[in-house]
Design an enzyme around this catalytic site. Sequence first.
Site, PDB file in Angstrom:
ATOM      1  N   LYS A 245      44.281  56.704  38.955  1.00  0.00           N
ATOM      2  CA  LYS A 245      44.486  55.473  39.733  1.00  0.00           C
ATOM      3  C   LYS A 245      45.805  55.566  40.502  1.00  0.00           C
ATOM      4  CE  LYS A 245      45.377  50.443  39.151  1.00  0.00           C
ATOM      5  NZ  LYS A 245      45.334  49.279  38.245  1.00  0.00           N
ATOM      6  N   ASP A 250      51.099  47.116  42.937  1.00  0.00           N
ATOM      7  CA  ASP A 250      50.058  46.110  42.689  1.00  0.00           C
ATOM      8  C   ASP A 250      50.674  44.709  42.662  1.00  0.00           C
ATOM      9  OD1 ASP A 250      47.820  44.702  41.996  1.00  0.00           O
ATOM     10  OD2 ASP A 250      47.647  45.506  39.955  1.00  0.00           O
ATOM     11  N   LYS A 257      50.193  38.168  41.466  1.00  0.00           N
ATOM     12  CA  LYS A 257      50.801  38.211  40.130  1.00  0.00           C
ATOM     13  C   LYS A 257      52.115  37.429  40.145  1.00  0.00           C
ATOM     14  CE  LYS A 257      49.503  42.969  38.765  1.00  0.00           C
ATOM     15  NZ  LYS A 257      48.711  42.664  37.560  1.00  0.00           N
ATOM     16  N   ASP A 269      51.909  51.393  38.924  1.00  0.00           N
ATOM     17  CA  ASP A 269      50.444  51.312  38.876  1.00  0.00           C
ATOM     18  C   ASP A 269      49.749  52.566  39.420  1.00  0.00           C
ATOM     19  OD1 ASP A 269      48.405  49.785  37.848  1.00  0.00           O
ATOM     20  OD2 ASP A 269      48.056  48.637  39.683  1.00  0.00           O
ATOM     21  N   ASP A 328      43.162  41.037  41.795  1.00  0.00           N
ATOM     22  CA  ASP A 328      44.085  41.772  40.919  1.00  0.00           C
ATOM     23  C   ASP A 328      43.342  42.790  40.050  1.00  0.00           C
ATOM     24  OD1 ASP A 328      46.468  42.538  39.853  1.00  0.00           O
ATOM     25  OD2 ASP A 328      46.714  40.777  38.555  1.00  0.00           O
ATOM     26  N   GLU A 330      41.872  45.413  40.901  1.00  0.00           N
ATOM     27  CA  GLU A 330      41.661  46.327  42.026  1.00  0.00           C
ATOM     28  C   GLU A 330      41.487  47.776  41.590  1.00  0.00           C
ATOM     29  OE1 GLU A 330      44.543  45.551  40.867  1.00  0.00           O
ATOM     30  OE2 GLU A 330      45.438  47.533  40.750  1.00  0.00           O
ATOM     31  N   ARG A 332      39.764  49.195  39.254  1.00  0.00           N
ATOM     32  CA  ARG A 332      38.375  49.617  39.028  1.00  0.00           C
ATOM     33  C   ARG A 332      37.644  49.832  40.348  1.00  0.00           C
ATOM     34  NH1 ARG A 332      37.246  44.416  35.465  1.00  0.00           N
ATOM     35  NH2 ARG A 332      39.483  44.752  35.166  1.00  0.00           N
TER      36      ARG A 332
HETATM   37  N1  BES Z   1      47.658  47.088  37.157  1.00  0.00           N
HETATM   38  C1  BES Z   1      47.087  46.013  36.418  1.00  0.00           C
HETATM   39  C2  BES Z   1      47.032  46.287  34.911  1.00  0.00           C
HETATM   40  C3  BES Z   1      48.333  46.421  34.191  1.00  0.00           C
HETATM   41  C4  BES Z   1      48.875  45.352  33.526  1.00  0.00           C
HETATM   42  C5  BES Z   1      48.983  47.646  34.111  1.00  0.00           C
HETATM   43  C6  BES Z   1      50.059  45.487  32.833  1.00  0.00           C
HETATM   44  C7  BES Z   1      50.161  47.772  33.429  1.00  0.00           C
HETATM   45  C8  BES Z   1      50.704  46.708  32.775  1.00  0.00           C
HETATM   46  C9  BES Z   1      45.659  45.742  36.881  1.00  0.00           C
HETATM   47  O1  BES Z   1      45.392  46.035  38.209  1.00  0.00           O
HETATM   48  C10 BES Z   1      45.401  44.297  36.687  1.00  0.00           C
HETATM   49  O2  BES Z   1      46.077  43.523  37.276  1.00  0.00           O
HETATM   50  N2  BES Z   1      44.438  43.977  35.835  1.00  0.00           N
HETATM   51  C11 BES Z   1      44.128  42.633  35.530  1.00  0.00           C
HETATM   52  C12 BES Z   1      42.617  42.524  35.476  1.00  0.00           C
HETATM   53  C13 BES Z   1      42.115  41.118  35.369  1.00  0.00           C
HETATM   54  C14 BES Z   1      42.402  40.354  36.648  1.00  0.00           C
HETATM   55  C15 BES Z   1      40.624  41.157  35.120  1.00  0.00           C
HETATM   56  C16 BES Z   1      44.732  42.291  34.180  1.00  0.00           C
HETATM   57  O3  BES Z   1      44.737  43.148  33.299  1.00  0.00           O
HETATM   58  O4  BES Z   1      45.232  41.189  34.029  1.00  0.00           O
HETATM   59 ZN    ZN Z   2      46.577  47.525  39.086  1.00  0.00          ZN
HETATM   60 ZN    ZN Z   3      45.846  44.405  39.528  1.00  0.00          ZN
END
Ligand code: BES
Ligand code: ZN
Ligand code: ZN
Length: 481
Positions: A245, A250, A257, A269, A328, A330, A332
């Site tokens: 990834k 992000d 966020k 990220d 957010d 993104e 996947r």
């Molecule tokens: N990059 C984040 C995941 C992340 C969170 C990485 C904390 C490192 C530390 C990812 O893109 C994300 O924001 N995921 C969301 C998904 C949700 C909206 C379904 C999450 O985990 O909150």
């Molecule tokens: Zn992310």
């Molecule tokens: Zn994200």
Amino acid sequence: MLNLQIIKEPQAGQNLVVITGKSSCNQIPGLTEQESGYVQKSVDLGLKTIMINRYSQVIIIQILEYEKPRTELKEAARKTSYMIYSILKEQKITSFTVTEQNHDSELLLAFAEGFVLSDYSFTKYLNNKEEKSVPFQSLRLVIPSGNLPGLKSLHYCLEAVYLARDLVNEPVNYLTAVKLSEEIKQIARNSGFSVEVFDKLQIESLKMGGLLAVNMGSPEPPTFSIMEWKPVKAVNSRPIVLVGKGIVFDTGGLSLKPTPDSMDSMKSDMAGAAAVIGVMYAISKANLPLHVIGLVPATDNRPGGEACAPGDVITMHNGLSVEVLNTDAEGRLILADALSFAKKYEPELVIDIATLTGAAAAAIGQQGIVAMGNADDNVFAMLTDCGYQVYERIVRFPLWDEYSEMIKSDIADLKNIGGKYAGAITAGKFLERFTSYPWIHLDIAGSAFLKTGDSYRGKGATGSGLRILFELLKRIADIQH
Ligand code: BES
Ligand code: ZN
Ligand code: ZN
């Protein structure tokens, strides 16, 4: 990176670290009677690290618990190394010799590994670099035979971790998606794998709708980098594909966020991409006889006039439609395009690695990696064992059928979020829809970037996932030989 040297015996007057067990602590050669007595007394009192200061020379006796299981003993050597690193640093000592009671090469390598990883720092943007740190010059490992197999491979692996950590620590005002692809080209030139980078036009013609949707809010174009290591004597006929990834930042996009403890560390990220790039570096430097391809879809994820909106329906590289209910989620989307692209290689195995979900971090914290997938149980067993060897431990989560209900959309083939629970798994289930070969998914959200630091894993970028993947690939190359 500091210099790792092999010597057959310690020379008089060198700063020395002696690794030994409780029972042999009274047989350390070269100590005076008085010093030996002091060591014995300290060990009897329960001390584990004993320092003898001869003014012109420091000797540190480190007691390890040799009765521990092998993998734990190796980890103790790494952690001990960090502790000793801190002591030597304080003393402004810049080179020393380490010897182990049994001249056990694995333990010496683990000690060296812990030491070099502890010595990493990201100083690019500091004006007073020297003041902040006196760099270590060399670490000499005592091996009477003069022969330490594994040192070369460790050396390349550690260089790779340094590279990966640097990439992750770089902020997005330097490391855009285009810059990342240029860094990949530079690293390839230094190590020998080949690279092809697709620009936005090519990504459009490939109809990578996930990568393009995430990129919509950004002023910077996306990139899709393809790395390949194909040695003539490769033992596999079908390649292993690694997918990382590469979200260079992000913000969450329109599903923005919050900054504290969330967006503020999101330059990390692209840690999955960094691990893949590092592994490509290490295997090509080590000349591993394995055909491996690395894919890095990259962009930042930002809100903006043209940004993808929650509710938008997009069409992915493989033709599936996705309702983007949260911008957010993104990672996947860009991984899915890369996973479906990977099919054309008819791979033997595909492993993706990503800072994918906060849910993975919430479930197991920063101490391990969440794994999922449909690859053979033997491959998971091998991966699990590699995890213990390098102490990047993995925990396997299930991909039970029932979870697919959670990512069903009313108006598209899929939606990009699940429900309140099992967030790491619903992300895995989403990715599964884009795979058609043996596949493993690694979620490193908890372990990739540490705000407070943890022993030799350091503060900031850790290089999470790189050492376990390198270990696995070495083992696959060995087995198929
Ligand atoms: N990059 C984040 C995941 C992340 C969170 C990485 C904390 C490192 C530390 C990812 O893109 C994300 O924001 N995921 C969301 C998904 C949700 C909206 C379904 C999450 O985990 O909150
Ligand atoms: Zn992310
Ligand atoms: Zn994200």
